[in-house]
Scaffold this motif. Structure first.
Motif, PDB file in Angstrom:
ATOM      1  N   HIS A 424      -5.047   3.519  40.504  1.00  0.00           N
ATOM      2  CA  HIS A 424      -5.705   2.233  40.760  1.00  0.00           C
ATOM      3  C   HIS A 424      -4.674   1.098  40.821  1.00  0.00           C
ATOM      4  CE1 HIS A 424      -9.817   3.551  40.792  1.00  0.00           C
ATOM      5  NE2 HIS A 424      -9.703   4.166  39.606  1.00  0.00           N
ATOM      6  N   GLN A 425      -3.674   1.138  39.929  1.00  0.00           N
ATOM      7  CA  GLN A 425      -2.617   0.129  39.985  1.00  0.00           C
ATOM      8  C   GLN A 425      -1.849   0.214  41.307  1.00  0.00           C
ATOM      9  OE1 GLN A 425      -0.117   0.632  36.573  1.00  0.00           O
ATOM     10  NE2 GLN A 425      -1.629  -0.157  35.105  1.00  0.00           N
ATOM     11  N   LEU A 426      -1.612   1.453  41.762  1.00  0.00           N
ATOM     12  CA  LEU A 426      -0.900   1.638  43.021  1.00  0.00           C
ATOM     13  C   LEU A 426      -1.660   1.015  44.191  1.00  0.00           C
ATOM     14  CD1 LEU A 426       1.270   3.005  44.797  1.00  0.00           C
ATOM     15  CD2 LEU A 426      -0.105   5.079  44.737  1.00  0.00           C
ATOM     16  N   PHE A 427      -2.962   1.261  44.290  1.00  0.00           N
ATOM     17  CA  PHE A 427      -3.729   0.712  45.401  1.00  0.00           C
ATOM     18  C   PHE A 427      -3.891  -0.807  45.271  1.00  0.00           C
ATOM     19  CE2 PHE A 427      -4.748   5.099  46.236  1.00  0.00           C
ATOM     20  CZ  PHE A 427      -4.962   5.138  47.590  1.00  0.00           C
ATOM     21  N   ASP A 428      -4.008  -1.294  44.021  1.00  0.00           N
ATOM     22  CA  ASP A 428      -4.073  -2.757  43.845  1.00  0.00           C
ATOM     23  C   ASP A 428      -2.772  -3.409  44.290  1.00  0.00           C
ATOM     24  OD1 ASP A 428      -6.628  -2.539  42.867  1.00  0.00           O
ATOM     25  OD2 ASP A 428      -6.007  -2.465  40.759  1.00  0.00           O
ATOM     26  N   TRP A 429      -1.654  -2.777  43.954  1.00  0.00           N
ATOM     27  CA  TRP A 429      -0.358  -3.309  44.377  1.00  0.00           C
ATOM     28  C   TRP A 429      -0.203  -3.241  45.893  1.00  0.00           C
ATOM     29  CZ3 TRP A 429       3.631  -0.474  46.704  1.00  0.00           C
ATOM     30  CH2 TRP A 429       4.854  -1.150  46.827  1.00  0.00           C
ATOM     31  N   ALA A 430      -0.661  -2.127  46.503  1.00  0.00           N
ATOM     32  CA  ALA A 430      -0.508  -1.968  47.953  1.00  0.00           C
ATOM     33  C   ALA A 430      -1.336  -3.000  48.712  1.00  0.00           C
ATOM     34  CB  ALA A 430      -0.921  -0.553  48.360  1.00  0.00           C
ATOM     35  N   LYS A 431      -2.490  -3.395  48.182  1.00  0.00           N
ATOM     36  CA  LYS A 431      -3.345  -4.353  48.887  1.00  0.00           C
ATOM     37  C   LYS A 431      -2.758  -5.765  48.884  1.00  0.00           C
ATOM     38  CE  LYS A 431      -7.753  -4.118  48.760  1.00  0.00           C
ATOM     39  NZ  LYS A 431      -9.171  -4.097  48.344  1.00  0.00           N
ATOM     40  N   LYS A 432      -1.728  -6.002  48.032  1.00  0.00           N
ATOM     41  CA  LYS A 432      -1.135  -7.336  47.966  1.00  0.00           C
ATOM     42  C   LYS A 432      -0.070  -7.562  49.036  1.00  0.00           C
ATOM     43  CE  LYS A 432      -1.875  -7.662  42.987  1.00  0.00           C
ATOM     44  NZ  LYS A 432      -1.238  -7.759  41.656  1.00  0.00           N
ATOM     45  N   SER A 433       0.209  -6.540  49.847  1.00  0.00           N
ATOM     46  CA  SER A 433       1.219  -6.699  50.892  1.00  0.00           C
ATOM     47  C   SER A 433       0.666  -7.592  52.004  1.00  0.00           C
ATOM     48  CB  SER A 433       1.602  -5.321  51.466  1.00  0.00           C
ATOM     49  OG  SER A 433       2.473  -5.470  52.547  1.00  0.00           O
ATOM     50  N   ASN A 434       1.433  -8.600  52.356  1.00  0.00           N
ATOM     51  CA  ASN A 434       0.985  -9.515  53.416  1.00  0.00           C
ATOM     52  C   ASN A 434       1.091  -8.887  54.801  1.00  0.00           C
ATOM     53  OD1 ASN A 434       0.513 -11.560  51.509  1.00  0.00           O
ATOM     54  ND2 ASN A 434       2.674 -12.196  51.573  1.00  0.00           N
ATOM     55  N   ARG A 435       1.994  -7.959  54.976  1.00  0.00           N
ATOM     56  CA  ARG A 435       2.205  -7.340  56.283  1.00  0.00           C
ATOM     57  C   ARG A 435       1.371  -6.079  56.479  1.00  0.00           C
ATOM     58  NH1 ARG A 435       8.451  -6.261  56.510  1.00  0.00           N
ATOM     59  NH2 ARG A 435       7.893  -5.720  58.666  1.00  0.00           N
ATOM     60  N   GLY A 436       0.700  -5.611  55.437  1.00  0.00           N
ATOM     61  CA  GLY A 436       0.064  -4.303  55.487  1.00  0.00           C
ATOM     62  C   GLY A 436       1.053  -3.246  55.026  1.00  0.00           C
ATOM     63  N   LEU A 437       0.570  -2.177  54.461  1.00  0.00           N
ATOM     64  CA  LEU A 437       1.461  -1.188  53.851  1.00  0.00           C
ATOM     65  C   LEU A 437       1.064   0.215  54.285  1.00  0.00           C
ATOM     66  CD1 LEU A 437       3.144  -1.198  50.514  1.00  0.00           C
ATOM     67  CD2 LEU A 437       1.671   0.753  50.922  1.00  0.00           C
ATOM     68  N   LEU A 438       2.068   1.016  54.645  1.00  0.00           N
ATOM     69  CA  LEU A 438       1.870   2.441  54.928  1.00  0.00           C
ATOM     70  C   LEU A 438       2.236   3.205  53.664  1.00  0.00           C
ATOM     71  CD1 LEU A 438       2.655   4.364  58.124  1.00  0.00           C
ATOM     72  CD2 LEU A 438       3.477   5.305  55.968  1.00  0.00           C
ATOM     73  N   LEU A 439       1.239   3.783  53.006  1.00  0.00           N
ATOM     74  CA  LEU A 439       1.434   4.548  51.779  1.00  0.00           C
ATOM     75  C   LEU A 439       1.631   6.014  52.162  1.00  0.00           C
ATOM     76  CD1 LEU A 439       1.508   4.772  48.703  1.00  0.00           C
ATOM     77  CD2 LEU A 439      -0.992   4.990  48.737  1.00  0.00           C
ATOM     78  N   PHE A 440       2.835   6.509  52.001  1.00  0.00           N
ATOM     79  CA  PHE A 440       3.186   7.886  52.366  1.00  0.00           C
ATOM     80  C   PHE A 440       3.204   8.741  51.106  1.00  0.00           C
ATOM     81  CE2 PHE A 440       6.298  11.268  53.239  1.00  0.00           C
ATOM     82  CZ  PHE A 440       5.745  11.801  54.384  1.00  0.00           C
ATOM     83  N   ILE A 441       2.334   9.749  51.053  1.00  0.00           N
ATOM     84  CA  ILE A 441       2.241  10.652  49.893  1.00  0.00           C
ATOM     85  C   ILE A 441       2.822  11.986  50.322  1.00  0.00           C
ATOM     86  CG2 ILE A 441       0.725  11.736  48.209  1.00  0.00           C
ATOM     87  CD1 ILE A 441      -1.255   9.510  48.612  1.00  0.00           C
ATOM     88  N   ASP A 442       4.015  12.290  49.855  1.00  0.00           N
ATOM     89  CA  ASP A 442       4.666  13.562  50.161  1.00  0.00           C
ATOM     90  C   ASP A 442       4.162  14.637  49.201  1.00  0.00           C
ATOM     91  OD1 ASP A 442       6.270  15.317  51.448  1.00  0.00           O
ATOM     92  OD2 ASP A 442       8.157  14.618  50.569  1.00  0.00           O
ATOM     93  N   GLU A 443       4.151  15.883  49.681  1.00  0.00           N
ATOM     94  CA  GLU A 443       3.623  17.016  48.887  1.00  0.00           C
ATOM     95  C   GLU A 443       2.223  16.670  48.371  1.00  0.00           C
ATOM     96  OE1 GLU A 443       5.146  19.764  48.942  1.00  0.00           O
ATOM     97  OE2 GLU A 443       7.059  19.067  49.737  1.00  0.00           O
ATOM     98  N   ALA A 444       1.368  16.243  49.297  1.00  0.00           N
ATOM     99  CA  ALA A 444       0.036  15.775  48.913  1.00  0.00           C
ATOM    100  C   ALA A 444      -0.814  16.885  48.310  1.00  0.00           C
ATOM    101  CB  ALA A 444      -0.674  15.178  50.138  1.00  0.00           C
ATOM    102  N   ASP A 445      -0.549  18.142  48.677  1.00  0.00           N
ATOM    103  CA  ASP A 445      -1.371  19.244  48.160  1.00  0.00           C
ATOM    104  C   ASP A 445      -1.133  19.483  46.676  1.00  0.00           C
ATOM    105  OD1 ASP A 445       0.727  21.980  48.504  1.00  0.00           O
ATOM    106  OD2 ASP A 445       1.216  20.035  49.363  1.00  0.00           O
ATOM    107  N   ALA A 446      -0.122  18.813  46.070  1.00  0.00           N
ATOM    108  CA  ALA A 446       0.133  19.010  44.640  1.00  0.00           C
ATOM    109  C   ALA A 446      -1.012  18.494  43.780  1.00  0.00           C
ATOM    110  CB  ALA A 446       1.441  18.322  44.249  1.00  0.00           C
ATOM    111  N   PHE A 447      -1.707  17.408  44.212  1.00  0.00           N
ATOM    112  CA  PHE A 447      -2.852  16.929  43.419  1.00  0.00           C
ATOM    113  C   PHE A 447      -4.081  16.663  44.279  1.00  0.00           C
ATOM    114  CE2 PHE A 447      -1.505  12.914  45.042  1.00  0.00           C
ATOM    115  CZ  PHE A 447      -2.552  12.016  44.890  1.00  0.00           C
TER     116      PHE A 447
END
Length: 619
Positions: A424-447
């Motif tokens: 939740h902290q990660l998504f709250d932080w990402a939404k504060k980007s003025n330019r928009g943010l590309l959140l890249f999750i590597d090895e996504a199948d781990a969780f």
């Protein structure tokens, strides 16, 4: 044998062996007139009585028949007694000559007939031999056809036998394959069960280890703080004692001059209380200010700082950090892009042309989506390791004008119960980007794997649910990009959030050639070059440069053909190995012989690694 008649004329027949009576020929006319048969006979001769023909004449004991001789003698006597004996003899002579002529002609005819018979016999023999040869040839042809028929039947029987045997062998092989597959599946199920059990035990051990480590770290920090405090106290005491001894003499000398004033203060209780209170208030103010600053800074760090899950980001740790450096990098990036318009627009990312074109289209679409304030589209990158998924995500964010942040799915599991809060902290932080943010999750199948997995912990399940909750609606602030080597393991709800799916295959021969040229320039040609800067030439040591001799594009294409199955990361490691081999040589020169030697070694190492991986997978 001669034949005789009553007139005494001899008839010779060469074809008769026994005499036979013949009628008497009429007498031939004499020269100058005719002869009367009655006048030629003797007048005193009595008419003879007809003789009885004896078909079985008597013979002597030696086999001689005298009757014919007697008849001949009698005929001679009658001729001798006749007056026309001479004429009769001449006539008989002529008859005999005629007879001999006829006999000669008959003999010639007989010889001709004999020759014809011999010719006919030879012709018959030739015809018989010809028929025999034809029959033998026909028999041989029939025998050959029969033998061919037998050979064909034998070959058909052998082929049928081989076909039946091959069918049996194929059936046995299929049965063996089925048994091996069943055994492999059973073994794999056992291995999976043992692996799940091991992972559960490992998770338990990790949780226990984390708990024990946290307790130990807390105790260690407390003990360390206590020891540091004790040390600081001792140091302060020692320093104070030293300072006191140092200043005692000065104070003594000083107090000698101000002894009166101090004596007055010491003797005045009110002044002493005011002095002690001022010093105490000053110490309390300093301590309170320091602790208050710590509390305020931790609050600011929690509110404005970068989340702990982020491994890499184009944004600074704080909104105001890196402002000047980002401005310079954007300016330099703009110049770099302008200079690379005719070259690779993705920098060090070399992909399949169709995939690169697709990413460029997505970058343009994402930039237009951002300018029109429309919801972003989430993406899934999948493919073998080392194929450029992370680098492509960075370039996609850069070309779209977005910030990017990189995290890995393996960092979520160790957080345990705090994983939900961190997400939740990660998504709250990402939404504060003025330019928009590309959140890249590597090895996504781990969780983000299937929630019905038995080895999935409750904390991981909660973290997955938290991410699904934050990505349930289309966002105008965040582009979610997932990367995995096993897309089939993702949860169905996660797959439902994905709008674009991109496969990153292993590079082809042309892409490997471009990668070899890229890393040859990066690791070999530019190796040892100083970074630009005024002080770098004074404080950085001059590195030895690598000399390249005879390394042409044909040799690089040959290496690209040999490195079939290499990923982009393996190509980079190959060129790093080439760099290490060059630095390990005496003259620091890269020639085709050394390059080919390192390439062959890495290709053999790659094949051995694939063989080991295949054996591990088969076991």
């Amino acid at each position: 044998m001669a034949k005789t008649s009553a007139s005494g004329i001899f008839n010779f027949s060469p074809f008769s062996s026994s005499p036979s009576p013949s009628p008497s020929p009429s007498p031939s006319p004499a020269v100058g007139g005719s002869v009367d048969p009655q006048s030629s006979a003797p007048k005193n001769e009595e008419p003879t009585t007809p003789r009885v023909r004896n078909d079985n004449p008597r013979t002597t004991s030696s086999g001689f028949d005298p009757e014919a001789l007697e008849r001949g003698a009698k005929a001679l006597r009658e001729i001798a007694a006749s007056s026309q004996a001479k004429k009769a003899f001449e006539l008989m002579k002529k008859q005999e000559e005629t007879r001999q002529t006829e006999l000669a002609s008959k003999t010639a005819e007989f010889k001709v007939m004999q020759a014809q018979a011999e010719t006919e016999r030879q012709r018959v023999i030739y015809d018989e031999q010809k028929k025999l040869a034809q029959q033998q040839a026909q028999i041989k042809s029939q025998m050959a056809r029969y033998e061919d028929e037998l050979a064909r039947k034998r070959m058909q029987a052998e082929n049928e036998h081989h076909r039946t045997r091959n069918q049996e062998l194929v059936k046995m092989q299929e049965e063996s394959s089925i048994r091996q597959e069943q055994a492999r599946r059973a073994t794999e199920e056992q291995i999976q069960a043992q692996r799940r059990q091991t992972e559960r035990e490992k998770a338990e051990i990790e949780r226990e280890t984390i708990r024990v480590r946290a307790m130990a770290e807390a105790e260690a920090r407390a003990h360390e703080a206590k020891l540091a405090e004790d040390v600081n106290k001792r140091m302060l005491v020692e320093r104070a004692n030293a300072e006191r001894e140092k200043w005692v003499s000065a104070i003594n000398t000083t107090f000698e001059h101000i002894g009166g004033g101090l004596r007055a203060i010491l003797t005045d209780q009110n002044k002493m209380v005011v002095a002690v209170g001022g010093v105490t208030a000053l110490a309390a103010g300093i301590y309170t200010t320091r602790e208050g600053a710590r509390v305020v800074w931790s609050y600011v760090d929690r509110i404005l700082g970068q989340p702990s899950l982020i491994r890499e980001s184009s944004r600074g740790k704080y909104p105001w950090s890196g402002f000047f450096s980002r401005g310079l990098s954007s300016l330099s990036r703009g110049g770099g892009v302008a200079s690379q318009n005719g070259k690779n627009a993705f920098g060090e990312v070399i992909l399949n042309p169709s995939l690169q074109k697709r990413i460029q289209q997505l970058a343009g679409a994402t930039a237009n989506t951002k300018s029109h304030q429309a919801p972003f589209r989430n993406m899934l990158f999948y493919g073998p390791p080392g194929t450029g998924k992370t680098m492509a995500a960075r370039e996609l964010a850069r070309k779209s004008g977005l910030d990017y942040a990189l995290m890995t799915g393996g960092d979520v599991a160790p957080l345990g119960a705090q994983a939900v809060t961190k997400i939740h902290q990660l998504f709250d932080w990402a939404k504060k980007s003025n330019r928009g943010l590309l959140l890249f999750i590597d090895e996504a199948d781990a969780f983000l794997c299937e929630r019905n997995k038995t080895y999935m912990s409750e904390a991981q399940r909660s973290a997955l649910n938290a991410l699904l909750f934050r990505t349930g609606d289309q966002s105008k602030d965040i582009v979610l990009a997932l990367a995995t080597n096993r897309p089939g393991d993702l949860d169905s709800a996660v797959a439902d959030r994905i709008d674009e799916v991109l496969e990153f295959p292993l590079p082809g021969e042309e892409e490997r050639f471009k990668l070899l040229k890229l890393y040859l320039d990066k690791y070999i040609a530019k190796a040892g070059a100083r970074k630009p800067g005024f002080f770098s030439k004074f404080f950085q040591k001059e590195q030895q440069k690598i000399e390249i001799k005879g390394l042409t594009d044909d040799i690089l294409r040959e290496a690209a053909a040999k490195t079939d199955g290499f990923s982009g990361r393996e190509v980079a490691k190959l060129m790093a190995s080439v760099q290490a081999a060059v630095y390990g040589s005496e003259n620091c020169v890269l020639d085709p012989l050394l390059f080919r030697e390192v390439v062959d070694y890495k290709v053999a190492e790659h094949q051995q690694r694939r063989k080991l991986a295949g054996n591990d997978g088969g076991d």
